[in-house]
Write a protein that holds these residues in place. Structure first.
Motif, PDB file in Angstrom:
ATOM      1  N   ARG A   1      39.625  50.578  49.056  1.00 28.66           N
ATOM      2  CA  ARG A   1      38.949  49.412  48.450  1.00 28.66           C
ATOM      3  C   ARG A   1      37.526  49.301  48.969  1.00 28.66           C
ATOM      4  N   GLU A   2      37.335  49.613  50.218  1.00 29.80           N
ATOM      5  CA  GLU A   2      35.996  49.543  50.812  1.00 29.80           C
ATOM      6  C   GLU A   2      35.033  50.512  50.116  1.00 29.80           C
ATOM      7  N   ASP A   3      35.472  51.754  49.903  1.00 27.21           N
ATOM      8  CA  ASP A   3      34.621  52.742  49.230  1.00 27.21           C
ATOM      9  C   ASP A   3      34.371  52.364  47.772  1.00 27.21           C
ATOM     10  N   ALA A   4      35.389  51.824  47.109  1.00 25.79           N
ATOM     11  CA  ALA A   4      35.221  51.385  45.721  1.00 25.79           C
ATOM     12  C   ALA A   4      34.225  50.229  45.655  1.00 25.79           C
ATOM     13  N   GLY A   5      34.316  49.303  46.602  1.00 25.06           N
ATOM     14  CA  GLY A   5      33.372  48.192  46.653  1.00 25.06           C
ATOM     15  C   GLY A   5      31.946  48.672  46.837  1.00 25.06           C
ATOM     16  N   TYR A   6      31.773  49.634  47.709  1.00 22.26           N
ATOM     17  CA  TYR A   6      30.440  50.194  47.940  1.00 22.26           C
ATOM     18  C   TYR A   6      29.884  50.824  46.662  1.00 22.26           C
ATOM     19  N   ALA A   7      30.752  51.502  45.907  1.00 22.55           N
ATOM     20  CA  ALA A   7      30.319  52.174  44.677  1.00 22.55           C
ATOM     21  C   ALA A   7      29.797  51.198  43.630  1.00 22.55           C
ATOM     22  N   ILE A   8      30.279  49.955  43.658  1.00 25.40           N
ATOM     23  CA  ILE A   8      29.810  48.972  42.671  1.00 25.40           C
ATOM     24  C   ILE A   8      28.887  47.926  43.305  1.00 25.40           C
ATOM     25  N   ARG A   9      28.381  48.247  44.487  1.00 29.31           N
ATOM     26  CA  ARG A   9      27.460  47.339  45.186  1.00 29.31           C
ATOM     27  C   ARG A   9      28.138  46.000  45.477  1.00 29.31           C
ATOM     28  N   GLY A  10      29.415  46.087  45.836  1.00 25.72           N
ATOM     29  CA  GLY A  10      30.211  44.892  46.115  1.00 25.72           C
ATOM     30  C   GLY A  10      30.955  45.044  47.429  1.00 25.72           C
ATOM     31  N   SER A  11      32.050  44.335  47.536  1.00 22.83           N
ATOM     32  CA  SER A  11      32.826  44.339  48.774  1.00 22.83           C
ATOM     33  C   SER A  11      34.280  44.715  48.492  1.00 22.83           C
ATOM     34  N   GLU A  12      35.011  44.925  49.566  1.00 28.30           N
ATOM     35  CA  GLU A  12      36.437  45.192  49.463  1.00 28.30           C
ATOM     36  C   GLU A  12      37.150  44.025  48.791  1.00 28.30           C
ATOM     37  N   SER A  13      36.730  42.812  49.107  1.00 28.42           N
ATOM     38  CA  SER A  13      37.374  41.640  48.507  1.00 28.42           C
ATOM     39  C   SER A  13      37.066  41.531  47.011  1.00 28.42           C
ATOM     40  N   LYS A  14      35.903  41.997  46.584  1.00 26.98           N
ATOM     41  CA  LYS A  14      35.605  41.986  45.150  1.00 26.98           C
ATOM     42  C   LYS A  14      36.533  42.949  44.416  1.00 26.98           C
ATOM     43  N   ILE A  15      36.784  44.107  45.000  1.00 31.38           N
ATOM     44  CA  ILE A  15      37.712  45.056  44.395  1.00 31.38           C
ATOM     45  C   ILE A  15      39.099  44.425  44.305  1.00 31.38           C
ATOM     46  N   SER A  16      39.517  43.753  45.346  1.00 31.15           N
ATOM     47  CA  SER A  16      40.813  43.082  45.341  1.00 31.15           C
ATOM     48  C   SER A  16      40.883  42.042  44.223  1.00 31.15           C
ATOM     49  N   ARG A  17      39.837  41.225  44.087  1.00 39.27           N
ATOM     50  CA  ARG A  17      39.825  40.204  43.023  1.00 39.27           C
ATOM     51  C   ARG A  17      39.854  40.838  41.636  1.00 39.27           C
ATOM     52  N   LEU A  18      39.110  41.943  41.454  1.00 35.15           N
ATOM     53  CA  LEU A  18      39.118  42.633  40.165  1.00 35.15           C
ATOM     54  C   LEU A  18      40.508  43.189  39.862  1.00 35.15           C
ATOM     55  N   GLU A  19      41.107  43.850  40.845  1.00 36.09           N
ATOM     56  CA  GLU A  19      42.404  44.477  40.625  1.00 36.09           C
ATOM     57  C   GLU A  19      43.520  43.462  40.391  1.00 36.09           C
ATOM     58  N   LEU A  20      43.348  42.259  40.872  1.00 30.96           N
ATOM     59  CA  LEU A  20      44.345  41.204  40.657  1.00 30.96           C
ATOM     60  C   LEU A  20      44.043  40.357  39.415  1.00 30.96           C
ATOM     61  N   GLY A  21      42.939  40.648  38.735  1.00 36.75           N
ATOM     62  CA  GLY A  21      42.584  39.914  37.524  1.00 36.75           C
ATOM     63  C   GLY A  21      42.063  38.517  37.787  1.00 36.75           C
ATOM     64  N   ARG A  22      41.535  38.277  38.965  1.00 33.85           N
ATOM     65  CA  ARG A  22      41.082  36.936  39.347  1.00 33.85           C
ATOM     66  C   ARG A  22      39.609  36.676  39.074  1.00 33.85           C
ATOM     67  N   THR A  23      38.900  37.678  38.600  1.00 28.60           N
ATOM     68  CA  THR A  23      37.479  37.511  38.304  1.00 28.60           C
ATOM     69  C   THR A  23      37.129  38.340  37.076  1.00 28.60           C
ATOM     70  N   SER A  24      36.007  38.020  36.456  1.00 29.23           N
ATOM     71  CA  SER A  24      35.603  38.758  35.258  1.00 29.23           C
ATOM     72  C   SER A  24      35.037  40.129  35.641  1.00 29.23           C
ATOM     73  N   PHE A  25      34.988  40.999  34.659  1.00 31.60           N
ATOM     74  CA  PHE A  25      34.519  42.367  34.855  1.00 31.60           C
ATOM     75  C   PHE A  25      33.132  42.536  34.267  1.00 31.60           C
ATOM     76  N   LYS A  26      32.276  43.247  34.997  1.00 29.39           N
ATOM     77  CA  LYS A  26      31.000  43.688  34.449  1.00 29.39           C
ATOM     78  C   LYS A  26      31.197  45.116  33.964  1.00 29.39           C
ATOM     79  N   LEU A  27      30.666  45.411  32.792  1.00 26.67           N
ATOM     80  CA  LEU A  27      30.812  46.743  32.233  1.00 26.67           C
ATOM     81  C   LEU A  27      30.265  47.792  33.195  1.00 26.67           C
ATOM     82  N   ARG A  28      29.156  47.483  33.841  1.00 24.33           N
ATOM     83  CA  ARG A  28      28.552  48.418  34.806  1.00 24.33           C
ATOM     84  C   ARG A  28      29.521  48.736  35.942  1.00 24.33           C
ATOM     85  N   ASP A  29      30.225  47.721  36.445  1.00 28.03           N
ATOM     86  CA  ASP A  29      31.181  47.936  37.530  1.00 28.03           C
ATOM     87  C   ASP A  29      32.336  48.824  37.076  1.00 28.03           C
TER      88      ASP A  29
END
Length: 99
Positions: free
Chosen positions: A44-72
């Motif tokens: 999750r940490e490496d994925a967060g870095y790839a989208i200029r985000g954090s490990e917790s952002k990846i967690s929120r995305l994967e759980l469907g708790r936040t919206s998605f940016k097409l770029r991400d």
């Protein structure tokens, strides 16, 4: 998340998502991204870095708790080396997930 009648690794896993509400689409997309990340052996940490985000952002995305940016989503699919067929389906989903 296992869907009835759908085998892992098939692009058809998301068939009919257009009829689902945005929360359901976010959950489907997030769950698929998590499976792809785990299959690619990416943390999750490496994925967060790839989208200029954090490990917790990846967690929120994967759980469907936040919206998605097409770029991400695009950056994550690049990182996970997703096939062209599945990529097309996944890139169409953020528009439905964010309505």
């Amino acid at each position: 998340m296992k869907l009835p009648g759908i085998r892992d690794g098939q692009a058809g896993w998301a068939l009919g998502y257009e009829q689902a509400g945005p929360v359901a689409v976010r959950i489907l997309l997030g769950a698929r991204l998590r499976k792809l990340r785990e299959a690619a052996g990416v943390s999750r940490e490496d994925a967060g870095y790839a989208i200029r985000g954090s490990e917790s952002k990846i967690s929120r995305l994967e759980l469907g708790r936040t919206s998605f940016k097409l770029r991400d989503v695009t950056d994550l699919l690049d990182l996970y080396a997703v096939s062209a067929d599945e990529r097309a389906t996944l890139l169409a989903m953020p528009a439905h997930a964010n309505t």
